[in-house]
Design a protein around this motif. Structure first.
Motif, PDB file in Angstrom:
ATOM      1  N   THR A 303      44.170 -34.655 -24.261  1.00 32.33           N
ATOM      2  CA  THR A 303      44.567 -33.469 -25.031  1.00 32.33           C
ATOM      3  C   THR A 303      44.786 -32.264 -24.109  1.00 32.33           C
ATOM      4  O   THR A 303      44.172 -31.199 -24.276  1.00 32.33           O
ATOM      5  CB  THR A 303      43.505 -33.129 -26.089  1.00 32.33           C
ATOM      6  OG1 THR A 303      42.241 -32.917 -25.412  1.00 32.33           O
ATOM      7  CG2 THR A 303      43.359 -34.242 -27.100  1.00 32.33           C
ATOM      8  N   THR A 304      45.681 -32.401 -23.174  1.00 29.98           N
ATOM      9  CA  THR A 304      45.939 -31.336 -22.189  1.00 29.98           C
ATOM     10  C   THR A 304      46.351 -30.033 -22.860  1.00 29.98           C
ATOM     11  O   THR A 304      46.003 -28.947 -22.389  1.00 29.98           O
ATOM     12  CB  THR A 304      47.056 -31.779 -21.216  1.00 29.98           C
ATOM     13  OG1 THR A 304      47.048 -33.198 -21.086  1.00 29.98           O
ATOM     14  CG2 THR A 304      46.860 -31.157 -19.853  1.00 29.98           C
ATOM     15  N   SER A 305      47.098 -30.146 -23.968  1.00 27.64           N
ATOM     16  CA  SER A 305      47.614 -28.940 -24.639  1.00 27.64           C
ATOM     17  C   SER A 305      46.496 -28.071 -25.193  1.00 27.64           C
ATOM     18  O   SER A 305      46.672 -26.856 -25.368  1.00 27.64           O
ATOM     19  CB  SER A 305      48.572 -29.337 -25.761  1.00 27.64           C
ATOM     20  OG  SER A 305      47.908 -30.152 -26.716  1.00 27.64           O
ATOM     21  N   GLU A 306      45.334 -28.647 -25.461  1.00 22.62           N
ATOM     22  CA  GLU A 306      44.219 -27.864 -25.987  1.00 22.62           C
ATOM     23  C   GLU A 306      43.586 -26.980 -24.908  1.00 22.62           C
ATOM     24  O   GLU A 306      42.727 -26.153 -25.203  1.00 22.62           O
ATOM     25  CB  GLU A 306      43.165 -28.785 -26.599  1.00 22.62           C
ATOM     26  CG  GLU A 306      43.655 -29.506 -27.846  1.00 22.62           C
ATOM     27  CD  GLU A 306      42.557 -30.314 -28.513  1.00 22.62           C
ATOM     28  OE1 GLU A 306      41.390 -30.190 -28.058  1.00 22.62           O
ATOM     29  OE2 GLU A 306      42.860 -31.049 -29.464  1.00 22.62           O
ATOM     30  N   PHE A 307      44.003 -27.203 -23.657  1.00 17.79           N
ATOM     31  CA  PHE A 307      43.462 -26.420 -22.539  1.00 17.79           C
ATOM     32  C   PHE A 307      44.525 -25.477 -21.961  1.00 17.79           C
ATOM     33  O   PHE A 307      44.443 -25.068 -20.800  1.00 17.79           O
ATOM     34  CB  PHE A 307      42.939 -27.353 -21.456  1.00 17.79           C
ATOM     35  CG  PHE A 307      41.780 -28.195 -21.893  1.00 17.79           C
ATOM     36  CD1 PHE A 307      40.475 -27.764 -21.697  1.00 17.79           C
ATOM     37  CD2 PHE A 307      41.984 -29.418 -22.523  1.00 17.79           C
ATOM     38  CE1 PHE A 307      39.394 -28.538 -22.112  1.00 17.79           C
ATOM     39  CE2 PHE A 307      40.914 -30.199 -22.937  1.00 17.79           C
ATOM     40  CZ  PHE A 307      39.617 -29.759 -22.741  1.00 17.79           C
ATOM     41  N   LYS A 360      42.815 -29.314 -13.654  1.00 21.39           N
ATOM     42  CA  LYS A 360      41.713 -28.416 -13.961  1.00 21.39           C
ATOM     43  C   LYS A 360      41.254 -28.599 -15.417  1.00 21.39           C
ATOM     44  O   LYS A 360      40.053 -28.533 -15.724  1.00 21.39           O
ATOM     45  CB  LYS A 360      42.128 -26.960 -13.716  1.00 21.39           C
ATOM     46  CG  LYS A 360      42.099 -26.536 -12.247  1.00 21.39           C
ATOM     47  CD  LYS A 360      42.576 -25.105 -12.102  1.00 21.39           C
ATOM     48  CE  LYS A 360      42.304 -24.566 -10.707  1.00 21.39           C
ATOM     49  NZ  LYS A 360      40.914 -24.150 -10.508  1.00 21.39           N
ATOM     50  N   ALA A 361      42.225 -28.855 -16.305  1.00 24.46           N
ATOM     51  CA  ALA A 361      41.883 -29.098 -17.709  1.00 24.46           C
ATOM     52  C   ALA A 361      41.018 -30.347 -17.843  1.00 24.46           C
ATOM     53  O   ALA A 361      40.043 -30.363 -18.599  1.00 24.46           O
ATOM     54  CB  ALA A 361      43.159 -29.246 -18.539  1.00 24.46           C
ATOM     55  N   ALA A 362      41.375 -31.378 -17.103  1.00 22.87           N
ATOM     56  CA  ALA A 362      40.595 -32.618 -17.146  1.00 22.87           C
ATOM     57  C   ALA A 362      39.181 -32.393 -16.616  1.00 22.87           C
ATOM     58  O   ALA A 362      38.213 -32.940 -17.148  1.00 22.87           O
ATOM     59  CB  ALA A 362      41.301 -33.705 -16.338  1.00 22.87           C
ATOM     60  N   MET A 363      39.051 -31.591 -15.552  1.00 28.22           N
ATOM     61  CA  MET A 363      37.717 -31.298 -15.020  1.00 28.22           C
ATOM     62  C   MET A 363      36.881 -30.560 -16.068  1.00 28.22           C
ATOM     63  O   MET A 363      35.696 -30.867 -16.280  1.00 28.22           O
ATOM     64  CB  MET A 363      37.832 -30.460 -13.746  1.00 28.22           C
ATOM     65  CG  MET A 363      38.470 -31.164 -12.559  1.00 28.22           C
ATOM     66  SD  MET A 363      37.605 -32.670 -12.029  1.00 28.22           S
ATOM     67  CE  MET A 363      38.674 -33.933 -12.766  1.00 28.22           C
ATOM     68  N   ASN A 369      33.038 -27.354 -13.819  1.00 32.51           N
ATOM     69  CA  ASN A 369      33.615 -26.006 -13.801  1.00 32.51           C
ATOM     70  C   ASN A 369      34.957 -26.057 -13.082  1.00 32.51           C
ATOM     71  O   ASN A 369      35.002 -26.330 -11.884  1.00 32.51           O
ATOM     72  CB  ASN A 369      32.664 -25.045 -13.082  1.00 32.51           C
ATOM     73  CG  ASN A 369      33.137 -23.600 -13.157  1.00 32.51           C
ATOM     74  OD1 ASN A 369      34.317 -23.320 -13.363  1.00 32.51           O
ATOM     75  ND2 ASN A 369      32.207 -22.666 -12.986  1.00 32.51           N
ATOM     76  N   PRO A 370      36.059 -25.792 -13.784  1.00 31.51           N
ATOM     77  CA  PRO A 370      37.373 -25.905 -13.139  1.00 31.51           C
ATOM     78  C   PRO A 370      37.582 -24.918 -11.998  1.00 31.51           C
ATOM     79  O   PRO A 370      38.432 -25.144 -11.133  1.00 31.51           O
ATOM     80  CB  PRO A 370      38.363 -25.640 -14.285  1.00 31.51           C
ATOM     81  CG  PRO A 370      37.578 -24.879 -15.304  1.00 31.51           C
ATOM     82  CD  PRO A 370      36.172 -25.369 -15.192  1.00 31.51           C
TER      83      PRO A 370
END
Length: 563
Positions: A303-307, A360-363, A369-370
Motif C-alpha cells: 500500500t505505497t499510496s497510503e504513505f 522509505k514507505a516500506a521501512m 524509522n524512515p
C-alpha cells in the motif's frame, strides 16, 4: 573540545546569559529561548560570528528585533572571554569580533593530536552502514561506478572521523533479470564459439568480456571437443554453470580494481543470499502483519499510496516470483532489523530517484524509522577529452572502465576530481586536466603544498636555531592569521560534510588550505634572521603539513613528500 567549539559554546552562553539578564531587568520577557544559531559572516568586516537570535524573539517579547538586540548587547559581559567586541547590524543581527590571540591555540591542538586532529566523537557508539557502487557483476565497472566509489568511500571516511562505527558494503546483484540476461549472453557466445550459427540476443551484453569469458572457459575445459558435452546439457543447467564461472571471475576483478582505487569493502552482500536464507519471506510477513499488503489479480501489493506515494507497488508477481522492490525491502530490513545498524546510507544514481519514497514507505510500514535510511543521489559524469565529450555505452562494451581510468590519470586524481562537486551536481571529468602537472590541476596543487612544506623542513632540519618552544604570538601577518584560521576550521568542516553528506566540502577545504599556504609562502619567508619569528613560522608550517596530511587521508589520496 576544539578551540572553535569552545568559542562557539562560550558565545552561546554569553547570549543566553544576556537574555536572562535583560528579562531580569524588565526589558522584555520570553517563555522559551529558541536554539541559538551562529554563523560565520561572509564579509570579514561583519565580525567572526553572527547570530539572528534577536530576530527570533519579537513574537514572544513584543519588541522590535533591533530593540531586543540592543538590550541583549547592553547586558552582555565579555570580560575574560574570547570576544573583543559586539556590534548590532541591520534589523537586529548581533556580530561578534574575536580577540586575535585565540588562533594560536590551534597549533597547540594540532601538535597534541597530530594524525587525530579533526576527529570528533559526537557519533561514537552508533553503527553506520554505507552501501555504494553495487554495480551489476555482469561486466567491468565504468566511469559512473568510479564516481560513486569516490563519493561513497570518502563519505565513509568522514563518518568515521565523526565517531561512527562504519561498515562499507557492496550489494552484489547476483539474482534477477540481469543475471538471466548475463546467462543468455554467455550461452550465445559459447554456442557461437562452438560453431553454431545462432543470433546473439538483442538485449544481451555485447562487450568483448563476454567472448573472453567463454574463450577462457573452453580453454580451461580442454578445448572444443571436451566442451561438446555442454551442448547436450539442459540449457538452464548449462547457463547456470557459465554464470557461476563468469561471476566468480568478474567479482575477483572487481575486488582487485577497487583495491587499486583505494576502496576496501567490509562486506560483499549477496542478493541471492536473501532468497537462500528466507529473508524475502520474513520481510513479506513483517509487511503483511503490519496490514500494508493486499492481494489483487493473483499478485501481492504494498500500500505505497497510503504513505504519500502516487501508486501501490507489486511485491510478489502472479507467478509467485518476488519483484526487485521486494528484494530491496528485504535487504534493508536485514540491515536494520537483523544486523542492527543505526543509520544506513545508500549512494544511488539519479535514475533511482523515484525509488526513494517507496523504499522509505516500506521501512516505515515495517517499523523502521524512515529517517534512518538516507539516499545520496549521484548525478551523471561526462567524460571530456580534448574539449569534447567521450561517448560510452556499457551494453555495447564501448566505455572507459575503472581500470582504464586509473591507468590513465591515477588513483589520486580520479578520487579528487570526482569530488570536486556535490554528488547531486552533474560533473565534467576532464582527462587532460587530471594528468596535467601544474597548479591548474587541483589535486596537484594540494599535493604540491604538502611536498613544498616537506622540502622546507628538510632544508631546515640541521638548523639548531629552530630548537626550543616557539612564541606563536609573533605570527601577525595577514597571511599567517588566514592560515591559522583555515587550520581551525577542519573539525567543523568534517562535521558539516557528514551532516550534509557532501564530501566535496572536504575537497574544497583542501584546496582552500593549499591556497592559504601558497599565499603565506609567497608573502612570508620561513628562514629569516629573527630566530624567534623563524621558530614560530616553522611551527605554523608543521601544523599545516599535518592538517594537509589528515585531509588527504580522508580523501584517500597520497600526501607526497617530494614532487
Amino acid at each position: 573540545m576544539y578551540i572553535r567549539e569552545k568559542i562557539e559554546n562560550q558565545i552561546k552562553a554569553l547570549i543566553a546569559g544576556s537574555v536572562d539578564a535583560a528579562m531580569e531587568a524588565g526589558d522584555f520577557s520570553v517563555e522559551a529561548l529558541p536554539e541559538i544559531y551562529l554563523e560565520v559572516p561572509r564579509e570579514k568586516e561583519h565580525g567572526d560570528y553572527a547570530t539572528n537570535i534577536a530576530m527570533q524573539l519579537p513574537k514572544q517579547a513584543h519588541k522590535a528585533p533591533r530593540v531586543i538586540a540592543e538590550s541583549i548587547v547592553r547586558h552582555m559581559n565579555i570580560d575574560s572571554s574570547y570576544v573583543e567586541a559586539v556590534e548590532i547590524a541591520g534589523p537586529g543581527f548581533i556580530n561578534f569580533k574575536l580577540k586575535s590571540d585565540w588562533v594560536y591555540e590551534v597549533l597547540l591542538e594540532i601538535e597534541a593530536m597530530q594524525e587525530n586532529y579533526g576527529k570528533t566523537q559526537g557519533n561514537a557508539g552508533k553503527k553506520y552502514n554505507l552501501e555504494f557502487i553495487s554495480a551489476n557483476p555482469t561486466g567491468p565497472m565504468h566511469m559512473g561506478n568510479a564516481r560513486g566509489g569516490a563519493i561513497g568511500d570518502i563519505l565513509a571516511a568522514i563518518a568515521e572521523w565523526t565517531g561512527y562505527d562504519v561498515t562499507r558494503e557492496f550489494y552484489v546483484n547476483d539474482a534477477g533479470n540481469q543475471i538471466a540476461k548475463f546467462g543468455d549472453s554467455l550461452d550465445a557466445r559459447f554456442r557461437q564459439l562452438m560453431g553454431e550459427d545462432i543470433p546473439f540476443p538483442e538485449d544481451g551484453y555485447q562487450g568483448n568480456d563476454i567472448r573472453v569469458h567463454m574463450e577462457e572457459f573452453i580453454d580451461q575445459e580442454g578445448g572444443a571437443d571436451a566442451c561438446q558435452k555442454y551442448l547436450t546439457m539442459d540449457e538452464a543447467e548449462r547457463k547456470g554453470i557459465f554464470v557461476d564461472y563468469a561471476l566468480e571471475k568478474n567479482l575477483k576483478k572487481m575486488h582487485a580494481d577497487l583495491e587499486k582505487y583505494g576502496i576496501h569493502y567490509d562486506i560483499w552482500f549477496s542478493e541471492q543470499s536473501l532468497y537462500d536464507q528466507g529473508a524475502i519471506e520474513s520481510a513479506l510477513k513483517i509487511l503483511q502483519d503490519s496490514g500494508a499488503v493486499y492481494e489483487k489479480e493473483g499478485a501481492l501489493w504494498f500500500t505505497t499510496s497510503e504513505f504519500g506515494c502516487e501508486k501501490d507497488d507489486v511485491l510478489v508477481r502472479q507467478n509467485g516470483l518476488p519483484t526487485y522492490f521486494m528484494g530491496d525491502i528485504a535487504y534493508h530490513l536485514n540491515k536494520f532489523k537483523t544486523r542492527g545498524f543505526d543509520r544506513c546510507i545508500n549512494v544511488w544514481g539519479a535514475d533511482h530517484h523515484g525509488h526513494i519514497a517507496r523504499l522509505k514507505a516500506a521501512m516505515q510500514a515495517a517499523g523502521v524509522n524512515p529517517d534512518h535510511l538516507e539516499i545520496v543521489i549521484m548525478q551523471l559524469v561526462r567524460l571530456m577529452r580534448d574539449g569534447e565529450i567521450a561517448r560510452m555505452s556499457k551494453r555495447k562494451g564501448e566505455m572507459i572502465t575503472l581500470t582504464d581510468l586509473i591507468e590513465e590519470v591515477g588513483r589520486d586524481a580520479a578520487r579528487f576530481l570526482f569530488n570536486m562537486r556535490s554528488p547531486d551536481s552533474h560533473l565534467d571529468f576532464d582527462l587532460d586536466l587530471a594528468i596535467e602537472q601544474s597548479n591548474e590541476n587541483p589535486v596537484f596543487y594540494v599535493q604540491y603544498a604538502h611536498a613544498r612544506i616537506c622540502s622546507i623542513l628538510r632544508q631546515m632540519a640541521e638548523d639548531k636555531n629552530t630548537e626550543g618552544p616557539a612564541n606563536l604570538t609573533l605570527l601577525r601577518e595577514k597571511e599567517e592569521l588566514t592560515l591559522l584560521d583555515m587550520l581551525s576550521n577542519l573539525p567543523n568542516e568534517i562535521i558539516v560534510a557528514e551532516e550534509k553528506m557532501d564530501p566535496s566540502r572536504i575537497t574544497h577545504y583542501a584546496m582552500d588550505l593549499a591556497a592559504a599556504f601558497h599565499s603565506f609562502y609567497n608573502a612570508c619567508r620561513v628562514r629569516v634572521e629573527d630566530i624567534e619569528l623563524m621558530k614560530a613560522r616553522l611551527a605554523l608550517i608543521k601544523g599545516t603539513k599535518q592538517v594537509l596530511a589528515n585531509v588527504l587521508e580522508i580523501l584517500g589520496i597520497d600526501a607526497p613528500e617530494r614532487m
